[in-house]
Scaffold this active site. Structure first.
Site, PDB file in Angstrom:
ATOM      1  CG  HIS A 115      -1.846  -0.923  -8.198  1.00 19.36           C
ATOM      2  ND1 HIS A 115      -2.451  -0.102  -7.280  1.00 19.36           N
ATOM      3  CD2 HIS A 115      -2.017  -2.184  -7.730  1.00 19.36           C
ATOM      4  CE1 HIS A 115      -2.986  -0.825  -6.307  1.00 19.36           C
ATOM      5  NE2 HIS A 115      -2.717  -2.106  -6.562  1.00 19.36           N
ATOM      6  NE  ARG A 132      -4.156  -1.728   0.254  1.00 15.09           N
ATOM      7  CZ  ARG A 132      -4.223  -2.794  -0.519  1.00 15.09           C
ATOM      8  NH1 ARG A 132      -3.240  -3.034  -1.369  1.00 15.09           N
ATOM      9  NH2 ARG A 132      -5.243  -3.616  -0.445  1.00 15.09           N
TER      10      ARG A 132
END
Length: 312
Positions: A275, A227
């Site tokens: 990502h 994260r």
């Protein structure tokens, strides 16, 4: 009685999930009638397949619903929703897990073997060098959930000296497991490569900051597919500029897409990936969702139920 399953996510998600989820439900429910759709009267819904960025934010009208089945591994955007009173499950997709293991292992080996030296070479200098063995390299996995444990086991299998840290005590075969504040310090002080795989909670934000980065061996490497808020960006940039951290591979960020003017893009010691470390696979994720609905209908415990008190 027909089982009504509401798919509450963006239209592009429905396009990808409609066929594999119908197939998985047909196999899992073994003849039970069900209906999967993007619209139902709220009072008729039995299960909600859910993406936190969908338009559905108020669960109060869904009086018959038995569970919310999250499409995302992360649940930080939904755990605080006070209208959600029924069980919430997070997505633990074995396809995603395999993808994460492969991505992390690839970058650990890249740093361990110094592959960038040859890949980015711009000269014609022939300079042989000794290649270390995995047993000579210490890797720390920060976060020992399902993904962290899978990555740790893969690296142990390759021979790396692996430590794992979590907020509460864990046990993983072949891994030196540490926990708590003292455990974090112990994990970092020997971490030549650190992999971040923690959830985003108030307790984990900025876990890598100026103080903790300074605890690592000089010239260490950072890999973050977890994260974005786990890292204090300013502190990491300063550590990269000073040489305390040799290089960082970052797949997740506080703002995504990463803004074009962000310093990470131009920094010579940062690798930005968009990502892509581990994506949920529609077919395998559909099997996870269908299995949870089968379990609920059979009166069996749901898989991967979120602990609201811990936030994951």
């Amino acid at each position: 009685m027909t089982i009504n399953i509401l798919f509450a996510a963006k239209a592009e998600r429905w396009t990808g999930y409609e066929k594999p989820l119908n197939k998985a439900l047909t196999n899992a429910l073994a003849g039970r009638e069900f209906k999967l759709a993007t619209e139902f009267p709220p009072e008729d819904v039995d299960y909600i397949v859910y993406a936190p960025n969908s338009d559905l934010q108020d669960f109060t009208p869904y009086t018959r619903a038995k569970a919310v089945l999250n499409l995302w591994a992360g649940v930080e955007n939904i755990t605080g929703n006070e209208t959600l009173k029924i069980p919430l499950t997070r997505m633990v997709d074995f396809g995603l897990t395999h993808g994460m293991v492969e991505w992390v292992t690839g970058h650990v080996l890249r740093y361990h073997l110094g592959l960038d030296i040859d890949i980015t070479r711009q000269d014609a200098k022939w300079v042989p060098r000794d290649q270390p063995l995995a047993r000579e390299r210490s890797v720390a996995i920060l976060g020992l959930g399902a993904l962290g444990q899978a990555v740790a086991k893969a690296l142990v299998g390759l021979g790396f000296n692996v430590s794992g840290w979590s907020r509460s005590a864990k046990s993983v075969e072949g891994v030196r497991c540490l926990h708590g504040d003292d455990g974090l310090t112990e994990a970092l002080k020997s971490a030549e490569i650190a992999v971040l795989l923690m959830p985003d909670t108030p307790a984990t934000q900025n876990v890598l900051n100026a103080e903790t980065l300074a605890q690592m061996p000089r010239g260490a490497f950072i890999i973050n597919p977890g994260r974005g808020p786990l890292i204090d960006d300013d502190a990491l940039l300063a550590a990269l500029d000073s040489g305390q951290i040799a290089h960082a591979t970052l797949d997740v960020f506080r703002v995504e897409p990463l803004p074009e003017d962000h310093p990470y893009w131009a920094h010579p010691h940062v690798t930005v990936t968009p990502h892509i470390a581990a994506a949920t696979r529609n077919d395998t994720a559909s099997e996870v969702i269908a299995e949870n609905i089968r379990r609920s209908e059979a009166g069996e415990p749901l898989l991967h139920v979120v602990d609201r008190n811990r936030g994951y």
